[in-house]
Design a protein around this motif. Sequence first.
Motif, short mmCIF file in Angstrom:
data_model
loop_
_atom_site.label_atom_id
_atom_site.label_comp_id
_atom_site.label_asym_id
_atom_site.label_seq_id
_atom_site.Cartn_x
_atom_site.Cartn_y
_atom_site.Cartn_z
N UNK A 9 14.05 16.58 22.63
CA UNK A 9 14.08 16.65 21.16
C UNK A 9 15.51 16.86 20.67
N UNK A 10 16.31 15.82 20.68
CA UNK A 10 16.04 14.43 21.03
C UNK A 10 16.47 14.12 22.47
N UNK A 11 16.14 12.92 22.89
CA UNK A 11 16.61 12.42 24.18
C UNK A 11 18.12 12.26 24.10
N UNK A 12 18.82 12.74 25.12
CA UNK A 12 20.28 12.63 25.17
C UNK A 12 20.70 11.66 26.28
N UNK A 13 21.99 11.37 26.32
CA UNK A 13 22.50 10.55 27.42
C UNK A 13 22.27 11.24 28.76
N UNK A 14 22.32 12.56 28.78
CA UNK A 14 22.05 13.31 30.00
C UNK A 14 20.61 13.12 30.46
N UNK A 15 19.67 13.21 29.52
CA UNK A 15 18.26 12.95 29.86
C UNK A 15 18.09 11.54 30.42
N UNK A 16 18.72 10.58 29.77
CA UNK A 16 18.58 9.18 30.21
C UNK A 16 19.16 9.01 31.61
N UNK A 17 20.29 9.64 31.89
CA UNK A 17 20.89 9.59 33.22
C UNK A 17 19.92 10.12 34.28
N UNK A 18 19.31 11.26 34.01
CA UNK A 18 18.36 11.84 34.96
C UNK A 18 17.15 10.92 35.12
N UNK A 19 16.66 10.35 34.03
CA UNK A 19 15.52 9.43 34.11
C UNK A 19 15.86 8.23 34.99
N UNK A 20 17.03 7.67 34.81
CA UNK A 20 17.43 6.52 35.63
C UNK A 20 17.52 6.89 37.11
N UNK A 21 18.03 8.08 37.39
CA UNK A 21 18.09 8.54 38.78
C UNK A 21 16.69 8.75 39.34
N UNK A 80 4.17 13.71 43.15
CA UNK A 80 4.52 14.57 44.28
C UNK A 80 5.97 15.05 44.17
N UNK A 81 6.71 14.51 43.20
CA UNK A 81 8.08 14.94 42.93
C UNK A 81 8.18 15.50 41.52
N UNK A 82 8.91 16.58 41.41
CA UNK A 82 9.22 17.19 40.12
C UNK A 82 10.72 17.08 39.94
N UNK A 83 11.17 16.32 38.97
CA UNK A 83 12.59 16.03 38.78
C UNK A 83 13.20 16.98 37.76
N UNK A 84 14.31 17.60 38.15
CA UNK A 84 15.01 18.53 37.27
C UNK A 84 16.50 18.18 37.28
N UNK A 85 17.07 18.04 36.10
CA UNK A 85 18.49 17.74 35.98
C UNK A 85 19.31 19.02 36.01
N UNK A 86 20.48 18.95 36.60
CA UNK A 86 21.39 20.09 36.68
C UNK A 86 22.73 19.73 36.06
N UNK A 87 23.20 20.59 35.14
CA UNK A 87 24.51 20.39 34.53
C UNK A 87 25.56 21.29 35.15
N UNK A 88 25.16 22.50 35.53
CA UNK A 88 26.15 23.47 36.03
C UNK A 88 25.45 24.54 36.87
#
Length: 166
Positions: free
Chosen positions: A11-23, A88-96
């Motif tokens: 809320x909203x989708x960011x470039x970071x979210x999109x990067x994680x989605x693509x990965x 079976x996978x839970x995806x979590x993005x990490x910034x720092x």
Amino acid sequence: MTTAFYPGSFDPMTNGHLDVLLQALNMAGHVVVGIGVNSSKTPLFSFDERAELIRLCLKDVLPDSAERLSVVAFSGLVVDSAREHGACLLVRGLRDGTDLDFEMQMAGMNRQMAPDVQTVFVPAEPVSRPITATLVRQIAQMGGDVSAFVPAAVLEALRGKFSSKG
């Protein structure tokens, strides 16, 4: 086919979210984006708006991947939603490191509750690390330029939300 569950508020989708989605799409044949719905919070974008923005953003960068994406709402435990959607996978993005500390605790708890769902950490691109949806909303609301932080479809939607701001 491996299914991954990628939860968040988007809320909203960011470039970071999109990067994680693509990965995530590189790791799994199908990705279920779970939009957390909290009845005590009023989001900027409705669930339907967020779901459509996620689909538009993916279509802009991977036009042939629409069938590999599902967008669902969830309000309970992430691991329960992941299981419900066959992930079976839970995806979590990490910034720092702060994200890592928090996400490690969550991964440990999730592992105890659902040993069949593996958490996978995805590092954000360096350019995406300072971006948060909260900051994007605040900057956009104050009339600032968020074009470097969000995909084009989200930028247009934000401009629509805040067009009456001065």
